[in-house]
Design an enzyme around this catalytic site. Structure first.
Site, short mmCIF file in Angstrom:
data_model
loop_
_atom_site.label_atom_id
_atom_site.label_comp_id
_atom_site.label_asym_id
_atom_site.label_seq_id
_atom_site.Cartn_x
_atom_site.Cartn_y
_atom_site.Cartn_z
CD GLN A 67 -1.17 -1.06 3.47
OE1 GLN A 67 -2.36 -1.19 3.26
NE2 GLN A 67 -0.60 -1.58 4.54
CG ASP A 99 -2.67 2.27 14.67
OD1 ASP A 99 -2.90 1.89 15.84
OD2 ASP A 99 -3.56 2.43 13.84
N GLY A 104 -4.66 -11.95 7.17
CA GLY A 104 -5.64 -12.25 8.20
C GLY A 104 -6.53 -13.43 7.87
CG ASP A 140 -7.65 -1.47 13.61
OD1 ASP A 140 -8.46 -0.72 13.04
OD2 ASP A 140 -6.59 -1.06 14.12
CB CYS A 141 -10.40 -4.44 8.31
SG CYS A 141 -12.12 -4.19 8.84
#
Length: 288
Positions: A33, A88, A141, A158-159
């Site tokens: 990304q 994060d 995942g 937490d996508c």
């Protein structure tokens, strides 16, 4: 004085939001990304992936407190927690505040996210990566939940939005895998977008999750960073009672936990499950 640069979010074609960029701290296209972290006078450090804001220092606490404390306090005695995504570190930070949790596994597809967030978003993880209960797994995942021999009491997805690398975390294969490695009475929660603008995402998740769980619903929180109104979180479990616990029960668990929160409280917990009528109507109109 030179005009400040602006960063424009590209999630929606016809409308959106922008941030003034005071300073770019990091910008690199990884294997998975396009990632940027910059400073903004109003929101502090801002992280975006593929043109979509993921988190800001100003209001991240709302998102992360609601994603963790709602399922963990509703469960009541969760020992083993799985976080999908969350590179994060802020979701991990909030889970580590629950002293009764014995193990926390985080599955992140991109090791680069973890490494640069440790450097550029230190307030998010607040040292939680060093918690002895924590295990980091670099994996997809969907692959992890369908292959692991571990089982969990709470799974937090937490996508990102269902585009690019995050798309697989909204599939039936992922939900089926989560059901596979969730202990009896366990709870699955996931980020599910801003329902006023992304209603189809909620409808699609509800339909798919209902194939695997007996109680599927949503709860909500107002998070300024996420343009368009109220952020929606998917909720799925086979224990139908957990979504309807009284404020008094949640209050007792909250006090026993010793948690001190900036957004979450027991009244917010129970109120968050009240959905706007347009979403209730949309969900009710779907074929079973």
């Amino acid at each position: 004085m030179a005009e400040k640069k602006q960063w424009h979010e590209t999630l929606h074609d016809q409308f959106g939001q922008y941030f003034a960029v005071d300073n770019v701290l990091y910008h690199e296209k990884t294997d998975h990304q396009d990632l940027i972290i910059f400073e903004n006078a109003a929101f502090g450090r801002v992280m975006a992936l593929d043109g979509v804001v993921q988190t800001t220092e100003r209001d991240e606490f709302i998102y992360h407190e609601m994603m963790t404390h709602v399922p963990l306090l509703a469960h009541g005695h969760a020992k083993h927690v799985l976080i999908i995504g969350g590179g994060d570190g802020a979701m991990l930070r909030e889970v580590t505040r629950h002293k009764n949790v014995e193990s926390i596994t985080m599955v992140e597809i991109d090791a680069g996210v973890v490494s640069f967030c440790r450097q550029y978003l230190p307030n998010h993880n607040a040292g939680s990566y060093d918690d002895p209960r924590f295990q980091l797994v670099i994996d997809d995942g969907v692959n992890f939940v369908n292959q692991t021999s571990q089982t969990f009491d709470v799974i937090i997805s937490d996508c990102t939005d269902p585009i690019g690398p995050g798309e697989s975390l909204f599939t039936s294969a992922f939900y089926e895998g989560c059901k596979r490695c969730l202990n009896p009475g366990g709870i699955f929660v996931a980020q599910n977008g801003v329902c006023f603008l992304q209603q189809e995402e909620a409808i699609d998740s509800h339909r798919k999750l209902s194939h695997y769980f007996s109680d599927v619903g949503f709860y909500q929180a107002a998070i300024p960073t996420y343009y368009g109104g109220i952020m929606t979180f998917a909720w799925a479990t086979d224990n139908d009672a957990l979504r309807h616990l009284s404020t008094e029960i949640i209050q007792a668990r909250f006090l026993a936990s010793g948690l001190k929160c900036r957004y979450y409280n027991p009244a917010i917990h129970t109120a968050a499950f009240a959905l706007p009528q347009y979403l209730q109507d949309a969900l009710a109109s779907q074929p079973s």
